[in-house]
Design an enzyme around this catalytic site. Structure first.
Site, PDB file in Angstrom:
ATOM      1  N   HIS A 281       0.808  -1.182  -0.029  1.00 34.10           N
ATOM      2  CA  HIS A 281      -0.043  -0.100  -0.038  1.00 34.10           C
ATOM      3  C   HIS A 281       0.814   1.242  -0.076  1.00 34.10           C
ATOM      4  O   HIS A 281       2.060   1.433   0.433  1.00 34.10           O
ATOM      5  CB  HIS A 281      -0.977   0.115   1.089  1.00 34.10           C
TER       6      HIS A 281
ATOM      7  N   GLU B 255      -2.808  -7.117   7.491  1.00 32.91           N
ATOM      8  CA  GLU B 255      -1.389  -7.068   8.130  1.00 32.91           C
ATOM      9  C   GLU B 255      -0.924  -7.936   9.416  1.00 32.91           C
ATOM     10  O   GLU B 255      -2.221  -8.715   9.846  1.00 32.91           O
ATOM     11  CB  GLU B 255      -0.965  -5.711   8.614  1.00 32.91           C
TER      12      GLU B 255
END
Length: 213
Positions: free
Chosen positions: A15, A92
């Site tokens: 990201h 994550e």
């Protein structure tokens, strides 16, 4: 081995830079001004260097969804848009507040165009079980998304995910490594994209780098 599996291409993307990357690791951090420039740069690169994409698989955290929407807008908004699959398997690894997802109702309100049904598994967004934050839990989870990618009928797959979890997917994370902080030279840069083949070694699925990254 099935020829289609041998030739399956996975593009891994981290990201864009978010507020927590340069500040306190608070909840649900947005992409910052540097990150906006990064995702526009990736978008422009993809316009100039188009890659074949059959499906985009994205972590359900805000920063990955934001990155996916802008970086791949030329694929998402074309006449025959590339399908998008949201998967919590790619969230994550750490236990910082910024690594914990929002409740699903809030996420769905912010991103109403996407199907979050895969997140309704009776655990997500809690950080336990499949989504636990220890090294062993993440190591075990990291094999599941590779099996998931192998099961998809699409050949060319983009995955938008996170820095430490990328290391688990690539089997680069070690037990002694601090999952809440990794030196920059050991992680993908924000909005970096790398190309891999998905292969089965006889024991497990692995991502093998392709030389034309």
């Amino acid at each position: 081995m099935d020829k289609n599996l041998e030739e399956k291409v996975i593009w891994l993307v981290r990201h864009a830079q978010a507020e927590h990357n340069v500040g306190p690791p608070g909840n649900h951090r947005r992409i910052n001004q540097v990150g906006i420039k990064q995702w526009e740069a990736l978008h422009n690169w993809l316009v100039d260097n188009p890659i074949p994409i059959d499906v985009i698989v994205c972590s359900p955290l805000r920063r990955t969804l934001q990155t996916m929407e802008i970086s791949f807008k030329s694929y998402i908004h074309k006449e025959l848009p590339v399908p998008i699959k949201i998967s919590p398997l790619f969230e994550e690894s750490g236990n910082w507040p910024c690594d914990c997802a929002m409740d699903l109702s809030s996420t769905e309100k912010l991103f109403p165009d996407y199907d979050f049904s895969s997140c309704y598994d009776d655990i997500y967004p809690l950080r336990r079980g499949l989504y636990g934050t220890t090294y062993d839990e993440n190591y075990c989870r990291a094999q599941k998304p590779l099996k998931h990618l192998a099961s998809l009928h699409e050949k060319n797959i983009v995955v938008v995910t996170h820095s430490v979890y990328l290391r688990f997917l690539l089997r680069e994370q070690r037990p002694e490594d601090n999952m809440n902080f990794m030196p920059p030279e050991k992680v993908f840069r924000n909005c970096e994209i790398r190309k891999y083949n998905l292969c089965h070694t006889g024991f497990q699925w692995e991502l093998i780098p392709l030389i034309d990254n």
